[in-house]
Enzyme design. Structure first.
Site, PDB file in Angstrom:
ATOM      1  N   GLU A 113       2.275  -9.466  -2.936  1.00  0.00           N
ATOM      2  CA  GLU A 113       3.259  -9.976  -3.895  1.00  0.00           C
ATOM      3  C   GLU A 113       2.553 -10.697  -5.045  1.00  0.00           C
ATOM      4  O   GLU A 113       2.933 -10.585  -6.207  1.00  0.00           O
ATOM      5  CB  GLU A 113       4.229 -10.965  -3.217  1.00  0.00           C
ATOM      6  CG  GLU A 113       5.211 -10.328  -2.260  1.00  0.00           C
ATOM      7  CD  GLU A 113       4.696 -10.228  -0.821  1.00  0.00           C
ATOM      8  OE1 GLU A 113       3.479 -10.230  -0.621  1.00  0.00           O
ATOM      9  OE2 GLU A 113       5.548 -10.123   0.083  1.00  0.00           O
ATOM     10  N   GLU A 146       6.267 -10.329   6.681  1.00  0.00           N
ATOM     11  CA  GLU A 146       7.457 -11.184   6.845  1.00  0.00           C
ATOM     12  C   GLU A 146       8.269 -10.740   8.068  1.00  0.00           C
ATOM     13  O   GLU A 146       8.744 -11.572   8.845  1.00  0.00           O
ATOM     14  CB  GLU A 146       8.312 -11.133   5.573  1.00  0.00           C
ATOM     15  CG  GLU A 146       7.594 -11.768   4.385  1.00  0.00           C
ATOM     16  CD  GLU A 146       8.453 -11.811   3.139  1.00  0.00           C
ATOM     17  OE1 GLU A 146       8.720 -10.740   2.572  1.00  0.00           O
ATOM     18  OE2 GLU A 146       8.872 -12.890   2.744  1.00  0.00           O
TER      19      GLU A 146
HETATM   20  C1  1HE Z   1       5.417   2.821  -0.991  1.00  0.00           C
HETATM   21  C2  1HE Z   1       5.060   1.526  -0.567  1.00  0.00           C
HETATM   22  C3  1HE Z   1       5.931   0.465  -0.916  1.00  0.00           C
HETATM   23  C4  1HE Z   1       3.540   2.891   0.106  1.00  0.00           C
HETATM   24  N1  1HE Z   1       7.050   0.757  -1.626  1.00  0.00           N
HETATM   25  N2  1HE Z   1       6.537   3.048  -1.690  1.00  0.00           N
HETATM   26  N3  1HE Z   1       3.850  -3.772  -0.697  1.00  0.00           N
HETATM   27  C5  1HE Z   1       2.712  -3.413  -1.282  1.00  0.00           C
HETATM   28  O1  1HE Z   1       2.383  -3.800  -2.379  1.00  0.00           O
HETATM   29  C6  1HE Z   1       1.855  -2.446  -0.503  1.00  0.00           C
HETATM   30  C7  1HE Z   1       1.851  -1.121  -1.191  1.00  0.00           C
HETATM   31  N4  1HE Z   1       1.239  -0.081  -0.383  1.00  0.00           N
HETATM   32  C8  1HE Z   1      -0.098   0.045  -0.226  1.00  0.00           C
HETATM   33  O2  1HE Z   1      -0.903  -0.774  -0.620  1.00  0.00           O
HETATM   34  C9  1HE Z   1      -0.550   1.277   0.497  1.00  0.00           C
HETATM   35  O3  1HE Z   1       0.473   2.257   0.418  1.00  0.00           O
HETATM   36  C10 1HE Z   1      -0.905   1.074   1.995  1.00  0.00           C
HETATM   37  C11 1HE Z   1      -2.196   0.239   2.106  1.00  0.00           C
HETATM   38  C12 1HE Z   1       0.223   0.402   2.768  1.00  0.00           C
HETATM   39  C13 1HE Z   1      -1.154   2.453   2.659  1.00  0.00           C
HETATM   40  O4  1HE Z   1      -2.099   3.193   1.894  1.00  0.00           O
HETATM   41  P1  1HE Z   1      -2.168   4.793   2.070  1.00  0.00           P
HETATM   42  O5  1HE Z   1      -3.336   5.272   1.243  1.00  0.00           O
HETATM   43  O6  1HE Z   1      -2.159   5.126   3.518  1.00  0.00           O
HETATM   44  O7  1HE Z   1      -0.769   5.351   1.495  1.00  0.00           O
HETATM   45  P2  1HE Z   1      -0.322   5.592  -0.040  1.00  0.00           P
HETATM   46  O8  1HE Z   1      -0.876   6.898  -0.526  1.00  0.00           O
HETATM   47  O9  1HE Z   1      -0.603   4.410  -0.875  1.00  0.00           O
HETATM   48  O10 1HE Z   1       1.262   5.682   0.103  1.00  0.00           O
HETATM   49  C14 1HE Z   1       1.907   6.809   0.682  1.00  0.00           C
HETATM   50  C15 1HE Z   1       3.271   6.915   0.042  1.00  0.00           C
HETATM   51  O11 1HE Z   1       4.028   5.748   0.387  1.00  0.00           O
HETATM   52  C16 1HE Z   1       3.209   6.924  -1.473  1.00  0.00           C
HETATM   53  O12 1HE Z   1       4.320   7.667  -1.935  1.00  0.00           O
HETATM   54  P3  1HE Z   1       4.142   9.207  -2.397  1.00  0.00           P
HETATM   55  O13 1HE Z   1       5.526   9.635  -2.785  1.00  0.00           O
HETATM   56  O14 1HE Z   1       3.158   9.159  -3.557  1.00  0.00           O
HETATM   57  O15 1HE Z   1       3.589   9.952  -1.216  1.00  0.00           O
HETATM   58  C17 1HE Z   1       3.431   5.454  -1.842  1.00  0.00           C
HETATM   59  O16 1HE Z   1       3.968   5.298  -3.152  1.00  0.00           O
HETATM   60  C18 1HE Z   1       4.457   5.064  -0.794  1.00  0.00           C
HETATM   61  N5  1HE Z   1       4.450   3.640  -0.559  1.00  0.00           N
HETATM   62  N6  1HE Z   1       3.889   1.605   0.109  1.00  0.00           N
HETATM   63  C19 1HE Z   1       7.316   2.019  -1.991  1.00  0.00           C
HETATM   64  N7  1HE Z   1       5.690  -0.784  -0.539  1.00  0.00           N
HETATM   65  C20 1HE Z   1      11.424  -9.234   0.636  1.00  0.00           C
HETATM   66  S1  1HE Z   1      10.277  -9.326  -0.517  1.00  0.00           S
HETATM   67  C21 1HE Z   1       8.874  -8.546   0.083  1.00  0.00           C
HETATM   68  C22 1HE Z   1       7.931  -8.295  -1.059  1.00  0.00           C
HETATM   69  C23 1HE Z   1       6.913  -7.261  -0.742  1.00  0.00           C
HETATM   70  O17 1HE Z   1       6.842  -6.736   0.346  1.00  0.00           O
HETATM   71  S2  1HE Z   1       5.829  -6.908  -1.979  1.00  0.00           S
HETATM   72  C24 1HE Z   1       4.592  -5.981  -1.228  1.00  0.00           C
HETATM   73  C25 1HE Z   1       4.886  -4.512  -1.309  1.00  0.00           C
END
Ligand code: 1HE
Length: 260
Positions: A134, A114
């Protein structure tokens, strides 16, 4: 001004290009409320020297979208206001003072897509992938995605992305219109900066017309669109800077169009 998780720098002799970098790599540049407020403030207060901007992300991913940890406690009314807050901030990116170029790599997902779609040019490197998780998380886009993303790729493709969790790779993303440029891994920022410096040389009124008149004309019926176009054309060509640029070409002082 200093912000948490986001960096603002200037590039060029007269600081013509603002470089805005998400610096929350440990959380994959997930956008929390503070980051959304900072983005808004940055675009509302860019100095007058700035003629173009680049948005980039530290680490292996451009942006993982909404910070999902902030979503757990919100009720319906708070969710509505939160989405409206994103709308205001991303409107400042899209309809702010200068064209914005996104340098994409790694995950460009959810709210990250977005944010990218509020920019005027998207440069992706080979590592880029796009998704709208989402659909799988039981939520909906809230950062203007339902308005902006179909304008890039069409309603059918966005519906598919959200219904099936489809992930587009960098090459397919460029093919369907998610990015205008595709470059080798690690080169998105360099290319985005090169484009920003080029955009910064345009007459400010031309850039204004492209940011503010063109998208409105595209929403108008043809008769209104032709009329708006004629008004904008008349205003742009009457500016002293336009007169000088045309004179420079006619006198052999300006660059010709070259084959790429
Ligand atoms: C996060 C987030 C997040 C990572 N919010 N903490 N977005 C998503 O559903 C995408 C979610 N993220 C992922 O699918 C993956 O993290 C990635 C593909 C982006 C990257 O993977 P990777 O293996 O490099 O990283 P990771 O191990 O998954 O994440 C590293 C850390 O970042 C981990 O935290 P930690 O404390 O365990 O180290 C994750 O929890 C954190 N992290 N992404 C919070 N999104 C205005 S409305 C918009 C609506 C949306 O955007 S919904 C889609 C949200």
């Amino acid at each position: 001004m200093s912000f948490t998780d986001i960096q603002l720098e200037y590039h060029g002799e007269q600081s013509q290009v603002a470089i805005i970098r998400l610096t929350r790599a440990a959380k994959r540049n997930a956008l929390n409320d503070g980051l959304i407020a900072a983005l808004r403030q940055i675009f509302e207060t860019l100095p007058a020297t700035v003629r173009a901007a680049v948005i980039d992300g530290d680490g292996e991913h451009f942006c993982a979208g909404l910070d999902l940890s902030e979503l757990q406690e919100r009720d319906a009314g708070q969710g509505l206001m939160h989405s409206r807050g994103w709308h205001t901030a991303l409107d400042r990116v899209q309809s702010g003072p200068v064209p914005v170029i996104a340098a994409l790599h790694g995950a460009v997902v959810g709210g990250g897509l977005e944010l990218a779609s509020a920019c005027h040019i998207r440069v992706a490197d080979d590592t880029t992938f796009y998704a709208l998780p989402e659909g799988s998380r039981g939520i909906f886009v809230g950062g203007g995605g339902s308005v902006r993303i179909p304008k890039l790729i069409g309603v059918a493709r966005m519906t598919d992305m959200m219904l099936t969790g489809r992930v587009y790779n960098a090459a397919d993303g460029e093919r369907i219109g998610l990015a205008q440029y595709l470059v080798p891994a690690g080169q998105a920022f360099t290319k985005a900066l090169e484009l920003a410096l080029r955009v910064a040389q345009n007459a400010p009124l031309t850039n204004y017309a492209l940011m503010h008149a063109l998208p409105r004309i595209a929403e108008q019926n043809a008769d209104h669109g032709f009329f708006t176009e004629a008004m904008m054309a008349g205003i742009a060509q009457s500016a002293p800077e336009a007169k000088e640029r045309v004179r420079a070409f006619l006198e052999g002082r300006a660059a010709k169009v070259q084959k790429s």
